[in-house]
Scaffold this motif. Structure first.
Motif, short mmCIF file in Angstrom:
data_model
loop_
_atom_site.label_atom_id
_atom_site.label_comp_id
_atom_site.label_asym_id
_atom_site.label_seq_id
_atom_site.Cartn_x
_atom_site.Cartn_y
_atom_site.Cartn_z
N PHE A 140 -10.31 11.66 5.78
CA PHE A 140 -9.13 11.65 6.64
C PHE A 140 -8.62 13.06 6.93
O PHE A 140 -8.12 13.34 8.02
CB PHE A 140 -8.02 10.83 5.98
CG PHE A 140 -8.33 9.36 5.86
CD1 PHE A 140 -9.02 8.70 6.85
CD2 PHE A 140 -7.92 8.64 4.74
CE1 PHE A 140 -9.32 7.34 6.75
CE2 PHE A 140 -8.20 7.28 4.63
CZ PHE A 140 -8.91 6.64 5.63
N GLN A 141 -8.76 13.95 5.97
CA GLN A 141 -8.24 15.31 6.13
C GLN A 141 -9.13 16.16 7.03
O GLN A 141 -8.64 17.01 7.79
CB GLN A 141 -8.11 15.99 4.77
CG GLN A 141 -7.50 17.39 4.83
CD GLN A 141 -7.51 18.09 3.48
OE1 GLN A 141 -8.07 17.59 2.50
NE2 GLN A 141 -6.90 19.27 3.42
N ALA A 159 -15.65 12.15 17.90
CA ALA A 159 -14.39 11.70 18.52
C ALA A 159 -13.26 11.49 17.53
O ALA A 159 -12.23 10.91 17.88
CB ALA A 159 -14.61 10.43 19.34
N ALA A 160 -13.43 11.94 16.30
CA ALA A 160 -12.37 11.77 15.30
C ALA A 160 -11.58 13.06 15.14
O ALA A 160 -12.12 14.16 15.28
CB ALA A 160 -12.97 11.37 13.95
N GLU A 161 -10.30 12.92 14.86
CA GLU A 161 -9.43 14.06 14.59
C GLU A 161 -8.83 13.93 13.20
O GLU A 161 -8.53 12.81 12.76
CB GLU A 161 -8.31 14.14 15.63
CG GLU A 161 -8.80 14.43 17.04
CD GLU A 161 -7.65 14.61 18.02
OE1 GLU A 161 -6.49 14.51 17.57
OE2 GLU A 161 -7.91 14.85 19.20
N PRO A 162 -8.67 15.05 12.50
CA PRO A 162 -8.07 14.97 11.16
C PRO A 162 -6.70 14.32 11.20
O PRO A 162 -5.95 14.48 12.17
CB PRO A 162 -7.98 16.45 10.73
CG PRO A 162 -9.03 17.14 11.54
CD PRO A 162 -9.07 16.42 12.86
N MET A 163 -6.39 13.60 10.16
CA MET A 163 -5.07 12.96 10.06
C MET A 163 -3.98 14.00 9.93
O MET A 163 -4.18 15.07 9.36
CB MET A 163 -5.02 12.06 8.82
CG MET A 163 -5.40 10.62 9.06
SD MET A 163 -5.01 9.67 7.56
CE MET A 163 -5.58 8.06 8.06
N LYS A 164 -2.81 13.67 10.44
CA LYS A 164 -1.65 14.52 10.23
C LYS A 164 -1.24 14.47 8.76
O LYS A 164 -1.52 13.49 8.06
CB LYS A 164 -0.49 14.05 11.11
CG LYS A 164 -0.76 14.17 12.61
CD LYS A 164 0.42 13.65 13.41
CE LYS A 164 0.16 13.76 14.90
NZ LYS A 164 1.29 13.22 15.71
N CYS A 165 -0.57 15.51 8.34
CA CYS A 165 -0.19 15.62 6.93
C CYS A 165 0.66 14.43 6.48
O CYS A 165 0.46 13.90 5.38
CB CYS A 165 0.56 16.93 6.70
SG CYS A 165 0.90 17.28 4.96
#
Length: 355
Positions: free
Chosen positions: A160-161, A188-194
């Motif tokens: 996720f990070q 196409a994935a972006e890291p999760m927000k904190c």
């Protein structure tokens, strides 16, 4: 022999015509002893163009059965076949269809089948669909997160990070922890927000006691919210945060809603205090060992460490216990680390409040 035949059928090594002839021959010409009757239907594997199977893979059928000429046709397959289909769909990167299949199909080996179903969140990760991965990690019943080991939690936290994932063919969750796996970016994935990482971690702690009590899990989470160094918020915010954090941690709902007002003025500091408050609650409830690596993550935010010690100082017994533990760990370490000195310095500032 039957498993080999099943493999050839599922992997498409035989033509449909040959498969039909083989199945017909086995059903009509082969006679089995009583103790081998369970093998009677072994070659009767659904072809990939089976009407029910196709409708499930396409997402058109989420029930796993259909009525055929007044009879109920249920998608039930032996675990050996389920494993083979899972292997092939992974190899073909057809993760969406694999998720649909595993959530609908029924099988005969509950243990092995559950291990495969627990992988559905990981397959959603490979699709770049982190929100669906989270939903499938924390369903209302039989949550895969309840079977998290600390190592498995760290795998998902890293996914996720970083929006990367281990490149593996898997049949159960613990295989994701392989140290030899190559990690690759997820398309196409972006890291999760904190804030979402924090929500995930705190929810995982509620579902898995081994994650909650693991020092490395705390260290990894605190490294996320402690970086970079943050300016100290106002004294009033620090004071009010004690009650807000305590209230949030007492919430019984599993999705950990964080009030927007708490994040408005000092969003990064608020998340750090929320995780710090959860750490303090764990220290007060049970021991945390080793503690020094966890507390060393505060080296850039000593004001948050001070806030933690002030909350611990409300219980003289627990405060003294953690103080002794830190002192012992610092004395036994081979490195005279600057972090240990910072921790002891902040600790001394809070100590009078414990007496």
């Amino acid at each position: 022999v039957m498993k080999t035949v099943q493999r050839h059928i599922v992997m498409g090594d035989f033509t449909p015509q040959f498969i039909h002839k083989l199945q017909d021959f086995y059903q009509k010409k082969v006679f089995l002893a009583c103790e081998m009757k369970y093998l009677k239907n072994s070659p009767c594997v659904r072809l990939w163009n089976d009407v029910l199977l196709v409708s499930v893979l396409k997402g058109q059928n989420v029930l796993g059965y259909r009525m055929d000429k007044g009879k109920k046709d249920v998608l039930f397959e032996p675990i050996s076949v389920v494993q083979l289909r899972s292997e092939l769909l992974q190899h073909q990167h057809r993760y969406r269809e694999l998720c649909r299949y595993l959530r609908v199909v029924q099988s005969n080996d509950s243990t092995l089948f559950q291990q495969l179903r627990d992988l559905v969140p990981f397959f959603f990760c490979l699709l770049g669909n982190f929100s669906s991965a989270i939903m499938n990690l924390f369903p209302p019943a039989n949550a895969p997160a309840s079977r998290f080991s600390p190592q498995l939690f760290l795998v998902f936290l890293r996914i996720f990070q970083t929006a990367t994932a281990p490149k593996l063919m898997v049949t159960h969750m613990e295989q994701l922890c392989s140290s030899s796996a190559t990690w690759e970016p997820i398309e196409a994935a972006e890291p999760m927000k904190c804030v979402d990482l924090v929500k995930f971690a705190l929810r995982a702690q509620r579902f898995s006691s081994s994650v909650l009590s693991d020092s490395q899990c705390w260290t990894s989470l605190l490294q996320i919210v402690n970086s970079p160094a943050l300016p100290a918020p106002s004294p009033q915010f620090l004071h009010d945060a004690q009650d807000v954090v305590k209230s949030l941690l007492c919430e019984k709902v599993s999705n950990m809603p964080i009030p927007r007002t708490f994040l408005e003025v000092y969003p990064d500091q608020a998340l750090l205090l929320l995780v710090t408050g959860a750490l303090g609650a764990q220290i007060l409830d049970a021991s945390l060992s080793p503690a020094l690596p966890v507390l060393s993550t505060f080296k850039g935010n000593l004001w948050a460490l001070q806030w933690l010690f002030e909350s611990l100082a409300q219980s003289k017994e627990h405060f003294e216990s953690i103080r002794q533990q830190i002192t012992l760990e610092a004395a036994n370490t081979t490195e005279s680390s600057l972090a240990a000195g910072w921790i002891q310095s902040s600790q001394q500032q809070s100590l009078p409040e414990a007496t």
